[in-house]
Design an enzyme around this catalytic site. Sequence first.
Site, PDB file in Angstrom:
ATOM      1  N   HIS A 196       9.520 -24.174   8.518  1.00  0.00           N
ATOM      2  CA  HIS A 196       8.474 -24.872   9.277  1.00  0.00           C
ATOM      3  C   HIS A 196       7.069 -24.670   8.700  1.00  0.00           C
ATOM      4  CE1 HIS A 196      10.915 -25.243  13.279  1.00  0.00           C
ATOM      5  NE2 HIS A 196      11.580 -25.678  12.224  1.00  0.00           N
ATOM      6  N   ASP A 234       0.863  -1.180   0.000  1.00  0.00           N
ATOM      7  CA  ASP A 234       0.000   0.000   0.000  1.00  0.00           C
ATOM      8  C   ASP A 234       0.908   1.241   0.000  1.00  0.00           C
ATOM      9  OD1 ASP A 234       0.912   0.250   2.598  1.00  0.00           O
ATOM     10  OD2 ASP A 234      -1.075   0.277   3.530  1.00  0.00           O
ATOM     11  N   HIS A 235       0.316   2.405   0.234  1.00  0.00           N
ATOM     12  CA  HIS A 235       1.097   3.647   0.229  1.00  0.00           C
ATOM     13  C   HIS A 235       2.207   3.634   1.280  1.00  0.00           C
ATOM     14  CE1 HIS A 235      -2.368   3.910   2.870  1.00  0.00           C
ATOM     15  NE2 HIS A 235      -1.674   4.749   3.613  1.00  0.00           N
ATOM     16  N   HIS A 268       6.575 -31.141   9.760  1.00  0.00           N
ATOM     17  CA  HIS A 268       5.997 -29.836   9.430  1.00  0.00           C
ATOM     18  C   HIS A 268       4.969 -29.930   8.314  1.00  0.00           C
ATOM     19  CE1 HIS A 268       8.738 -28.041  12.207  1.00  0.00           C
ATOM     20  NE2 HIS A 268       9.774 -28.563  11.581  1.00  0.00           N
ATOM     21  N   CYS A 297       2.976  -3.393   4.008  1.00  0.00           N
ATOM     22  CA  CYS A 297       2.162  -2.243   4.412  1.00  0.00           C
ATOM     23  C   CYS A 297       2.812  -1.659   5.664  1.00  0.00           C
ATOM     24  CB  CYS A 297       0.690  -2.606   4.603  1.00  0.00           C
ATOM     25  SG  CYS A 297       0.318  -3.718   5.969  1.00  0.00           S
TER      26      CYS A 297
HETATM   27  C1  RB5 Z   1      -1.929   2.623   6.530  1.00  0.00           C
HETATM   28  O1  RB5 Z   1      -1.976   3.785   7.264  1.00  0.00           O
HETATM   29  C2  RB5 Z   1      -1.821   1.414   7.455  1.00  0.00           C
HETATM   30  O2  RB5 Z   1      -2.997   1.224   8.157  1.00  0.00           O
HETATM   31  C3  RB5 Z   1      -1.493   0.195   6.647  1.00  0.00           C
HETATM   32  O3  RB5 Z   1      -0.311   0.399   5.946  1.00  0.00           O
HETATM   33  C4  RB5 Z   1      -1.273  -1.090   7.397  1.00  0.00           C
HETATM   34  O4  RB5 Z   1      -0.385  -0.901   8.455  1.00  0.00           O
HETATM   35  C5  RB5 Z   1      -2.459  -1.810   7.796  1.00  0.00           C
HETATM   36  O5  RB5 Z   1      -2.404  -2.928   8.335  1.00  0.00           O
END
Ligand code: RB5
Length: 147
Positions: A103, A13-14, A138, A70
Amino acid sequence: MVEKKKILAIGSDHAGYELKTLIIHFLESLGYKVQDYGAFSSLSVDYPDVAHPLAAAIVNHTHDFGILICGTGNGVNMAANKHKGIRSALCWNKDIAKFAIEHNNANIIALPARFIDFITAKEIIETALFSGFEAGRHQLRVDKINC
Ligand code: RB5
């Protein structure tokens, strides 16, 4: 050392965009083919919109292994693990990554961009790529993950 994961998928994500860009350059410099599932800028996106297509592509064997990023790693990890056949592991250091492969036979690693630096990310990725599933006891446990 084993290394069978040649065709890689990556997505963020960003919050993970900057780290993803560094990782792509790193992997390509090592000769890996890397398919980028976005995000393609630091503009806000919803992590499931990236994690779901990537996870689906791992399930259908378009790619050998996935890297999702993320802020915490948790959001992409949770979304990816909704897909039957995905074993996505939240990894914040190379030792966790080693056991996630040895594992748990992880086929995706989820990285927390806001809690690790690039050096740690590289260590995690190299460890994941060069570790192998131990199978044996495993395998029996991994087979019980899907319900
Ligand atoms: C974005 O602000 C944040 O919530 C996302 O990158 C992530 O950490 C969510 O699990």
